[in-house]
Design a protein around this motif. Sequence first.
Motif, PDB file in Angstrom:
ATOM      1  N   LEU A  97       3.024  -0.861   4.957  1.00 47.14           N
ATOM      2  CA  LEU A  97       3.502  -2.119   6.091  1.00 47.14           C
ATOM      3  C   LEU A  97       4.190  -0.742   6.652  1.00 47.14           C
ATOM      4  O   LEU A  97       4.299  -1.260   8.026  1.00 47.14           O
ATOM      5  CB  LEU A  97       4.244  -3.232   6.145  1.00 47.14           C
ATOM      6  CG  LEU A  97       2.876  -4.466   5.813  1.00 47.14           C
ATOM      7  CD1 LEU A  97       3.399  -5.536   5.567  1.00 47.14           C
ATOM      8  CD2 LEU A  97       2.449  -5.192   7.288  1.00 47.14           C
ATOM      9  N   GLY A  98       5.553  -0.548   6.472  1.00 48.87           N
ATOM     10  CA  GLY A  98       6.367   0.335   6.463  1.00 48.87           C
ATOM     11  C   GLY A  98       5.285   1.875   7.214  1.00 48.87           C
ATOM     12  O   GLY A  98       6.238   1.774   8.528  1.00 48.87           O
ATOM     13  N   ALA A  99       4.708   2.098   6.997  1.00 52.38           N
ATOM     14  CA  ALA A  99       3.721   3.366   6.974  1.00 52.38           C
ATOM     15  C   ALA A  99       2.576   2.830   8.765  1.00 52.38           C
ATOM     16  O   ALA A  99       2.734   3.298   9.943  1.00 52.38           O
ATOM     17  CB  ALA A  99       2.882   3.832   6.226  1.00 52.38           C
ATOM     18  N   MET A 100       2.374   1.533   8.432  1.00 42.49           N
ATOM     19  CA  MET A 100       2.322   0.497   9.816  1.00 42.49           C
ATOM     20  C   MET A 100       2.709   0.838  10.975  1.00 42.49           C
ATOM     21  O   MET A 100       2.252   1.431  12.204  1.00 42.49           O
ATOM     22  CB  MET A 100       1.511   0.050   9.770  1.00 42.49           C
ATOM     23  CG  MET A 100       0.310  -1.004  10.652  1.00 42.49           C
ATOM     24  SD  MET A 100      -0.684  -1.469  10.212  1.00 42.49           S
ATOM     25  CE  MET A 100       0.182  -3.104   9.315  1.00 42.49           C
ATOM     26  N   ALA A 101       3.642   0.471  10.796  1.00 40.45           N
ATOM     27  CA  ALA A 101       5.047  -0.155  11.886  1.00 40.45           C
ATOM     28  C   ALA A 101       5.911   1.528  11.973  1.00 40.45           C
ATOM     29  O   ALA A 101       5.555   1.344  13.508  1.00 40.45           O
ATOM     30  CB  ALA A 101       5.915  -0.403  11.478  1.00 40.45           C
ATOM     31  N   LEU A 102       5.625   2.547  11.486  1.00 42.42           N
ATOM     32  CA  LEU A 102       5.991   3.203  11.863  1.00 42.42           C
ATOM     33  C   LEU A 102       5.416   4.408  12.795  1.00 42.42           C
ATOM     34  O   LEU A 102       5.313   5.342  13.990  1.00 42.42           O
ATOM     35  CB  LEU A 102       6.089   4.864  10.531  1.00 42.42           C
ATOM     36  CG  LEU A 102       6.908   5.900  10.912  1.00 42.42           C
ATOM     37  CD1 LEU A 102       8.519   5.989  11.727  1.00 42.42           C
ATOM     38  CD2 LEU A 102       7.491   6.967   9.941  1.00 42.42           C
ATOM     39  N   GLY A 103       3.554   4.899  12.284  1.00 43.16           N
ATOM     40  CA  GLY A 103       2.827   5.075  12.829  1.00 43.16           C
ATOM     41  C   GLY A 103       2.599   4.353  14.263  1.00 43.16           C
ATOM     42  O   GLY A 103       2.274   4.787  15.305  1.00 43.16           O
ATOM     43  N   SER A 104       3.133   2.495  14.760  1.00 44.66           N
ATOM     44  CA  SER A 104       2.746   1.827  15.361  1.00 44.66           C
ATOM     45  C   SER A 104       3.652   2.896  16.019  1.00 44.66           C
ATOM     46  O   SER A 104       3.246   2.557  17.750  1.00 44.66           O
ATOM     47  CB  SER A 104       2.542   1.398  15.467  1.00 44.66           C
ATOM     48  OG  SER A 104       1.405  -0.443  14.896  1.00 44.66           O
ATOM     49  N   VAL A 105       4.550   3.302  16.378  1.00 50.21           N
ATOM     50  CA  VAL A 105       5.896   2.905  17.811  1.00 50.21           C
ATOM     51  C   VAL A 105       5.528   4.420  17.608  1.00 50.21           C
ATOM     52  O   VAL A 105       5.456   4.802  19.267  1.00 50.21           O
ATOM     53  CB  VAL A 105       6.581   3.571  16.950  1.00 50.21           C
ATOM     54  CG1 VAL A 105       8.609   3.415  17.452  1.00 50.21           C
ATOM     55  CG2 VAL A 105       8.134   1.765  15.914  1.00 50.21           C
ATOM     56  N   ILE A 107       2.656   5.683  18.070  1.00 48.52           N
ATOM     57  CA  ILE A 107       1.669   5.358  19.468  1.00 48.52           C
ATOM     58  C   ILE A 107       1.931   5.434  20.031  1.00 48.52           C
ATOM     59  O   ILE A 107       1.595   5.879  21.269  1.00 48.52           O
ATOM     60  CB  ILE A 107       0.822   4.240  18.521  1.00 48.52           C
ATOM     61  CG1 ILE A 107      -0.508   5.433  17.476  1.00 48.52           C
ATOM     62  CG2 ILE A 107      -0.638   4.615  19.542  1.00 48.52           C
ATOM     63  CD1 ILE A 107      -1.157   4.617  16.639  1.00 48.52           C
ATOM     64  N   VAL A 108       2.650   4.335  20.382  1.00 52.28           N
ATOM     65  CA  VAL A 108       3.434   4.063  22.196  1.00 52.28           C
ATOM     66  C   VAL A 108       4.024   4.980  22.192  1.00 52.28           C
ATOM     67  O   VAL A 108       4.022   5.011  23.416  1.00 52.28           O
ATOM     68  CB  VAL A 108       4.019   2.553  21.110  1.00 52.28           C
ATOM     69  CG1 VAL A 108       4.861   2.305  22.864  1.00 52.28           C
ATOM     70  CG2 VAL A 108       3.530   1.441  21.291  1.00 52.28           C
ATOM     71  N   ALA A 109       5.118   5.703  21.505  1.00 50.84           N
ATOM     72  CA  ALA A 109       5.768   6.843  22.088  1.00 50.84           C
ATOM     73  C   ALA A 109       5.151   7.577  22.457  1.00 50.84           C
ATOM     74  O   ALA A 109       5.447   8.513  23.879  1.00 50.84           O
ATOM     75  CB  ALA A 109       6.965   7.303  21.338  1.00 50.84           C
ATOM     76  N   MET A 110       3.949   7.901  22.203  1.00 48.22           N
ATOM     77  CA  MET A 110       2.896   8.846  22.634  1.00 48.22           C
ATOM     78  C   MET A 110       1.652   9.270  23.817  1.00 48.22           C
ATOM     79  O   MET A 110       1.051   9.304  24.135  1.00 48.22           O
ATOM     80  CB  MET A 110       2.295  10.073  21.687  1.00 48.22           C
ATOM     81  CG  MET A 110       1.073   9.165  20.601  1.00 48.22           C
ATOM     82  SD  MET A 110       0.885  10.244  18.934  1.00 48.22           S
ATOM     83  CE  MET A 110      -1.016   9.110  18.269  1.00 48.22           C
ATOM     84  N   SER A 111       1.551   7.639  23.698  1.00 47.32           N
ATOM     85  CA  SER A 111       0.427   7.211  24.315  1.00 47.32           C
ATOM     86  C   SER A 111       0.223   6.209  25.392  1.00 47.32           C
ATOM     87  O   SER A 111       0.261   6.039  26.496  1.00 47.32           O
ATOM     88  CB  SER A 111      -0.968   6.923  23.190  1.00 47.32           C
ATOM     89  OG  SER A 111      -2.490   6.279  24.216  1.00 47.32           O
ATOM     90  N   SER A 112       0.831   4.755  24.297  1.00 45.74           N
ATOM     91  CA  SER A 112       0.901   3.358  25.580  1.00 45.74           C
ATOM     92  C   SER A 112       2.008   3.670  27.063  1.00 45.74           C
ATOM     93  O   SER A 112       1.838   2.912  27.751  1.00 45.74           O
ATOM     94  CB  SER A 112       1.293   2.640  24.632  1.00 45.74           C
ATOM     95  OG  SER A 112       1.056   2.039  23.012  1.00 45.74           O
ATOM     96  N   TRP A 113       2.992   4.806  26.461  1.00 47.58           N
ATOM     97  CA  TRP A 113       3.681   4.667  27.987  1.00 47.58           C
ATOM     98  C   TRP A 113       2.332   5.449  29.065  1.00 47.58           C
ATOM     99  O   TRP A 113       2.929   4.598  30.071  1.00 47.58           O
ATOM    100  CB  TRP A 113       4.883   4.695  27.538  1.00 47.58           C
ATOM    101  CG  TRP A 113       5.423   6.294  27.342  1.00 47.58           C
ATOM    102  CD1 TRP A 113       4.595   6.908  26.316  1.00 47.58           C
ATOM    103  CD2 TRP A 113       5.559   7.455  27.978  1.00 47.58           C
ATOM    104  NE1 TRP A 113       5.519   8.092  26.112  1.00 47.58           N
ATOM    105  CE2 TRP A 113       5.041   8.655  27.292  1.00 47.58           C
ATOM    106  CE3 TRP A 113       5.406   7.494  29.675  1.00 47.58           C
ATOM    107  CZ2 TRP A 113       5.835  10.221  27.890  1.00 47.58           C
ATOM    108  CZ3 TRP A 113       6.095   8.390  30.403  1.00 47.58           C
ATOM    109  CH2 TRP A 113       5.892   9.965  29.130  1.00 47.58           C
ATOM    110  N   LEU A 114       1.949   6.212  28.459  1.00 46.62           N
ATOM    111  CA  LEU A 114       1.238   7.068  29.673  1.00 46.62           C
ATOM    112  C   LEU A 114       0.301   6.607  29.602  1.00 46.62           C
ATOM    113  O   LEU A 114      -0.417   6.710  30.916  1.00 46.62           O
ATOM    114  CB  LEU A 114       0.502   8.530  28.606  1.00 46.62           C
ATOM    115  CG  LEU A 114       1.953   9.335  28.613  1.00 46.62           C
ATOM    116  CD1 LEU A 114       1.059  10.720  27.770  1.00 46.62           C
ATOM    117  CD2 LEU A 114       2.603   9.926  29.894  1.00 46.62           C
ATOM    118  N   ASN A 115      -0.418   4.999  29.129  1.00 48.54           N
ATOM    119  CA  ASN A 115      -0.947   4.460  29.671  1.00 48.54           C
ATOM    120  C   ASN A 115      -0.976   3.402  30.617  1.00 48.54           C
ATOM    121  O   ASN A 115      -1.646   3.079  31.570  1.00 48.54           O
ATOM    122  CB  ASN A 115      -1.643   3.698  27.953  1.00 48.54           C
ATOM    123  CG  ASN A 115      -2.700   4.585  27.298  1.00 48.54           C
ATOM    124  OD1 ASN A 115      -3.177   5.680  27.701  1.00 48.54           O
ATOM    125  ND2 ASN A 115      -3.072   3.892  25.997  1.00 48.54           N
TER     126      ASN A 115
END
Length: 428
Positions: A97-105, A107-115
């Motif tokens: 769960l910790g790894a998934m939360a870190l990965g989600s952050v 993904i948001v940092a490298m992709s979501s804001w550009l989307n």
Amino acid sequence: MTKPDQNARGVRYAQELEGHLSWLDTFTGTALGVLATASGIYTYLGVSSLLDSNGAMSAFAAIAYSVAVSVGIFVFWSYMLRLFPAVRSARARTGLLGAMALGSVAIVAMSSWLNAAALAGSAAVEQHLARTVQDYQSSLERAHEIAVSAQGLERDVSRVRQSFEDLSEQEATGNLSGLAGRGAVFRVLRQKSAELNSLENQIASQTPLVEQAFAEGNQILSRMRALTVEPGPIEARSVEFSEQSVRLAGLITQLRQLSVAPLVERAAQDLAASVVLPELDASSAENRGAQTATITSVLDVLAQRATTLERAAQAVMSMPPPTETTYTPISSADAVILYARNFVPSWAGAIAIDLLPAVLVFILAITQGAIRAGRNDASVADTLTLAELRAAATAMREVDLAMKGTDTPDASPAAKEPAAQVTAIKSS
């Protein structure tokens, strides 16, 4: 219901869920790939809006970044979909769960804001232009208000001038000092009346300039508002908007300089300080004394009027100045971040397309937990499938045949070898 029946029902429930999962696995990878590809496309559009150059190298860099994002999203969620439902201990699940939360952050940092920049970038830049227009309009109106208030000092100057002209007329008829004519007192009054008349004309000459600057500023504002909603690429509109903002900033500065309040303040200070006293021209000492007393009274009145004018000018000068407004060009990605609260749906869509697989991870984890719960209390016999029973029966027949082969006296060594293997397996 007996326990064996409950176990059998749990096994059937688990087998049913496994059948559903087997069917879902046939397209889960494809669906995950589609989501990752869609995110990569919008990431490419967002990266392209940030790059200054439109050359081949910039396009290649944007493609490389978007491909890396798509691959990263696909690999990350593939790991989560396989590993998280499979682990059983609380410690392992907490770690994942910790790894998934870190990965989600990440993904948001490298992709979501550009989307989000790709989805709402132009609208966010238009929002920035509209907000800038509002700021410039407030500054223009404030500068005009101060300039008009300063022009209102013309009435104060006119009133003081008129009072000195009236006093001079009284002096000319002998109603002031008792000496009719245009003597020393008359000349002092006319001297200050002329100064005030010059100041009044100077203030009046500023009025057309103030109105012209304000009208031109409103025309520029109208053009800037049109640029915020015109169709076409936002980059080209931003360039013209920047040019218009420079013109408008110059007009606001001009309006601030057209304020005559500092001029009236200095004139009021000089009104009483710079008095050229004429030579007393009365024929007798008594009349000259009357002239001196009248001039002293005139100077007192002059000081009072000067103080009134100075305070009126200071009241205008103490008005809060217009806010300094400067248009700063902004990229679509920065605009989306700056005005994020105005584009919540776009942000939600940009993040959802990247983090939607997390829902699938939890669904799989819940389903796998239900499958394990259905099989926990079941025995081996309850979990055997028909295919497994057939395989077991076939194996038993082969064992029986092998064992019968050992009872034949003239059996060949090759025929005895399987029986020996079966005996070894049985003994073990």
